[in-house]
Design an enzyme around this catalytic site. Structure first.
Site, PDB file in Angstrom:
ATOM      1  N   GLY A 134      -9.839  68.403  24.899  1.00  0.00           N
ATOM      2  CA  GLY A 134      -9.558  70.742  24.851  1.00  0.00           C
ATOM      3  C   GLY A 134     -10.050  70.198  23.502  1.00  0.00           C
ATOM      4  N   ASN A 156     -18.432  65.515  22.857  1.00  0.00           N
ATOM      5  CA  ASN A 156     -18.210  66.680  22.245  1.00  0.00           C
ATOM      6  C   ASN A 156     -18.472  67.667  24.475  1.00  0.00           C
ATOM      7  OD1 ASN A 156     -17.642  69.202  21.485  1.00  0.00           O
ATOM      8  ND2 ASN A 156     -19.489  69.886  20.656  1.00  0.00           N
ATOM      9  N   SER A 211     -13.809  67.497  13.065  1.00  0.00           N
ATOM     10  CA  SER A 211     -13.158  67.176  14.919  1.00  0.00           C
ATOM     11  C   SER A 211     -12.315  67.594  14.663  1.00  0.00           C
ATOM     12  CB  SER A 211     -13.241  65.308  14.725  1.00  0.00           C
ATOM     13  OG  SER A 211     -12.349  64.995  15.769  1.00  0.00           O
ATOM     14  N   SER A 212     -11.477  68.088  15.922  1.00  0.00           N
ATOM     15  CA  SER A 212     -10.305  68.551  16.312  1.00  0.00           C
ATOM     16  C   SER A 212      -9.571  67.443  17.429  1.00  0.00           C
ATOM     17  CB  SER A 212      -9.705  69.408  17.267  1.00  0.00           C
ATOM     18  OG  SER A 212     -10.627  70.487  17.015  1.00  0.00           O
ATOM     19  N   THR A 229     -16.091  61.081  22.441  1.00  0.00           N
ATOM     20  CA  THR A 229     -16.340  62.706  22.881  1.00  0.00           C
ATOM     21  C   THR A 229     -17.663  61.886  22.929  1.00  0.00           C
ATOM     22  OG1 THR A 229     -16.349  64.621  22.869  1.00  0.00           O
ATOM     23  CG2 THR A 229     -16.091  63.381  20.763  1.00  0.00           C
ATOM     24  N   GLU A 244     -22.778  66.786  19.168  1.00  0.00           N
ATOM     25  CA  GLU A 244     -21.586  66.914  18.117  1.00  0.00           C
ATOM     26  C   GLU A 244     -22.107  67.750  17.250  1.00  0.00           C
ATOM     27  OE1 GLU A 244     -18.039  66.145  19.162  1.00  0.00           O
ATOM     28  OE2 GLU A 244     -18.871  64.401  19.535  1.00  0.00           O
ATOM     29  N   THR A 250     -14.491  65.883  27.066  1.00  0.00           N
ATOM     30  CA  THR A 250     -13.993  64.313  26.019  1.00  0.00           C
ATOM     31  C   THR A 250     -13.285  63.645  26.820  1.00  0.00           C
ATOM     32  OG1 THR A 250     -14.355  65.092  24.272  1.00  0.00           O
ATOM     33  CG2 THR A 250     -12.506  63.590  23.987  1.00  0.00           C
ATOM     34  N   ASP A 269     -20.024  70.545  16.354  1.00  0.00           N
ATOM     35  CA  ASP A 269     -18.496  71.170  15.296  1.00  0.00           C
ATOM     36  C   ASP A 269     -19.058  71.514  14.195  1.00  0.00           C
ATOM     37  OD1 ASP A 269     -16.954  70.453  17.758  1.00  0.00           O
ATOM     38  OD2 ASP A 269     -17.160  67.921  17.922  1.00  0.00           O
TER      39      ASP A 269
HETATM   40  O1  DON Z   1     -14.278  66.506  18.043  1.00  0.00           O
HETATM   41  C1  DON Z   1     -13.208  67.456  18.512  1.00  0.00           C
HETATM   42  O2  DON Z   1     -13.384  68.257  18.296  1.00  0.00           O
HETATM   43  C2  DON Z   1     -14.915  67.749  19.978  1.00  0.00           C
HETATM   44  N1  DON Z   1     -16.028  67.441  19.873  1.00  0.00           N
HETATM   45  C3  DON Z   1     -13.889  67.613  21.372  1.00  0.00           C
HETATM   46  C4  DON Z   1     -14.187  68.423  22.347  1.00  0.00           C
HETATM   47  C5  DON Z   1     -12.898  68.314  23.211  1.00  0.00           C
HETATM   48  O3  DON Z   1     -12.602  67.160  23.397  1.00  0.00           O
HETATM   49  C6  DON Z   1     -14.039  68.753  25.226  1.00  0.00           C
HETATM   50  N2  DON Z   1     -12.884  68.169  25.678  1.00  0.00           N
HETATM   51  N3  DON Z   1     -12.835  68.879  26.464  1.00  0.00           N
END
Ligand code: DON
Length: 556
Positions: free
Chosen positions: A458, A387, A438-439, A385, A406, A367, A409
């Protein structure tokens, strides 16, 4: 006389309630790739504002980091409009297609089908980034969308030099790529990825970007691009329809604002879990004077705060347009005080004491995050992202777009962990048109010290990284130290502190273990934080990128 006093009071009130917005007088951009950062500066030099720069940086990142974000995925942009002193959250998150069902990734026995929410077009939500770029440019920018997209189109045509992260991700995706020839032909032209430094042109992607530049929403969500996306994904087992694309809309949301020790924090609302979790952790920590504790006790308390916040993430959080998320409760100091009363100084609280234990699964990631400040004080924190690395690894033929994965998620089954080992409940179950939780946590910090624009990729660790960065900034740490400092993370389940080498000294590890914590050293460093800071005392503006992403002295 009375009137004079009245006028004076009114004048004072007016003066204190609408202070003139300070302006930094200089701009700063931090992103994960120098070509994207340059695209942003070029747009500023051409008379654009931070929002134009955000469009240029976002679109270029999708070309130079095709494994991390792009038009095939989604994004959150947190904006600060300097003139109006107003914050806006632009939600361009993917949505589940109309034909999605809660059990679409389960077999006849109700067990998850391995890889089904991870690989191929069935794993992809309807992309939101293209709509977000149009929205940013049309509503907040000063320059035409086409001007802001020009750099990305040019780089896609001419080729981006192959770099390390791109290559590592291609190795990770080698076996799945064979299943989808359009993806393979761009990234493995002779069966193997290109060598580092070799130019990688993406002509189909350039044409897709050009249609967006020419026609805006209709250039992506209707017409040729939409048709290619639907035909390509359905031919490979996907369930998208033209109607799914035509009905996609960006949503503007009120960001979450809260205070911790005099610092105002502005962060992401649902469908992100970031703002709520960060507010909750800071509320828990607010009950302690962290400066009075030794370093290891401070870390123990931060971990315990993370444990509680992530437990509630699993139970309560999802798309607030579909489920009632108790935002006020989860962000209230009284609620945090209750959680705090269960925290012991001398011992970790086993996560199993809070809820059932769920076994972990594997993880892979990517991401991207960038931060922009313009000379007028407008700001953007953008996290975007597809993902995981190279998303679903599926490319709809003729589009040059890597579709996201995604859908992973969502909680594909209650209590079954996703790629980031996160579990969820019905609140984050799949439903048509719903956004997966999402995070991603683009965040502003505003205090006497100045302003910080913060974020990182992350997965679940985004939330703990932003928390640690916020605490460090509030403690006065310089921007370089904030992005470089070693990270640690707890997410309730698995009940373990995962940490980067160097985050804890040997004696700290011993103390944490003696207090009942399980420790797991991460096999690699994680995150790619890009922050911009503006120091009020010195007037200095700084853009700092994560040393973890710098290769051979160059920033990637
Ligand atoms: O939206 C989210 O929380 C995840 N799809 C984010 C993915 C991500 O940060 C991958 N990174 N290293």
């Amino acid at each position: 006389m009375g009137l004079h006093i009245f006028v004076a009071i009114v004048a004072t009130l007016c003066f204190t309630s609408v202070p003139a917005a300070p302006k930094p007088g200089q701009a700063a951009i931090a992103s994960a790739h120098p070509m994207a950062t340059q695209a942003g500066y070029d747009v500023l030099a051409a008379g654009g504002n931070a929002f134009d720069a955000a469009v240029a940086v976002s679109a270029t990142l999708g070309v130079v980091e095709p494994y991390a974000s792009g038009l095939g995925g989604g994004a959150f942009w947190l904006l600060h409009l300097a003139e109006e002193q107003k914050d806006v959250f632009v939600d361009a998150r993917e949505v589940a297609p109309a034909a999605a069902t809660p059990d679409m990734y389960l077999d006849a026995d109700g067990d998850p089908v391995k890889g089904a929410s991870f690989n191929g077009p069935l794993a992809a939500g309807i992309p939101g980034q293209a709509a977000g770029l149009v929205h940013l440019a049309e509503k907040y920018g000063r320059l035409p969308l086409a001007t802001n997209l020009a750099a990305a189109i040019g780089i896609a045509q001419q080729g981006v030099p192959m770099h390390r992260r791109m290559l590592l991700g291609l190795r990770f995706r080698r076996t799945t790529a064979d299943r989808w020839p359009a993806f393979g032909s761009v990234y493995y032209p002779s069966g193997e990825p290109r060598a580092i430094g070799e130019l990688m042109p993406q002509p189909d992607l350039a044409a897709t970007l050009q249609r967006l530049a020419d026609k805006g929403m209709d250039g992506f969500y209707r017409g040729r691009t939409a048709q290619l996306l639907v035909d390509g994904s359905r031919a490979a087992g996907g369930i998208w329809t033209l109607e799914d694309l035509a009905r996609y809309r960006v949503i503007e949301r009120e960001p979450l604002g809260f205070f911790y020790r005099g610092v105002r924090i502005v962060s992401a609302p649902p469908p992100s879990s970031g703002g709520i979790a960060i507010a909750n952790m800071l509320n828990i920590l607010d009950g302690y004077d962290l400066t009075r504790f030794d370093e290891v006790t401070r870390k123990h308390l931060i971990v315990e705060a993370m444990r509680h916040a992530f437990r509630d993430r699993a139970e309560y959080l999802g798309d607030s347009d579909f489920v009632d998320v108790p935002v006020k409760l989860l962000m209230s100091p009284a609620y945090a005080a209750g959680q705090r009363s269960a925290i012991r100084m001398d011992h970790a609280m086993p996560s199993a004491a809070l809820a059932d234990v769920v076994p972990p699964s594997g993880a892979g990631a990517n991401t991207t995050h960038f931060s922009v400040l313009d000379r007028d004080g407008n700001r953007v924190a953008g996290t975007m992202t597809i993902n995981t690395w190279y998303g679903s690894a599926f490319m709809a033929p003729g589009t040059g777009l890597i579709l996201n994965n995604e859908m992973d998620d969502f909680a594909i089954k209650p209590k079954v962990p996703n790629s980031f080992e996160l579990i969820g409940s019905d609140a984050n179950a799949i439903a048509p048109h719903k956004r997966p939780l999402s995070s991603m946590s683009p965040t502003f910090l505003e205090g006497r010290r100045g302003i910080a624009i913060v974020g990182t990729p992350g997965g679940s660790r985004i939330i703990s990284m932003v928390l640690l960065a916020a605490l460090a900034w509030m403690d006065g740490a310089p921007a370089d130290d904030i992005v470089a400092m070693k990270r640690f993370h707890h997410q309730y389940l698995p009940d373990v502190i995962s940490f980067e080498a160097g985050a804890f000294s040997d004696s700290e590890k011993a103390v944490l273990e003696s207090r009942g914590h399980a420790l797991s050293e991460s096999s690699r460093p994680y995150g790619n934080m890009n922050i911009v800071t503006w120091d009020f005392a010195s007037g200095e503006v700084e853009a700092v990128t994560d040393p973890r992403a710098r290769v051979d002295g160059r920033v990637y």
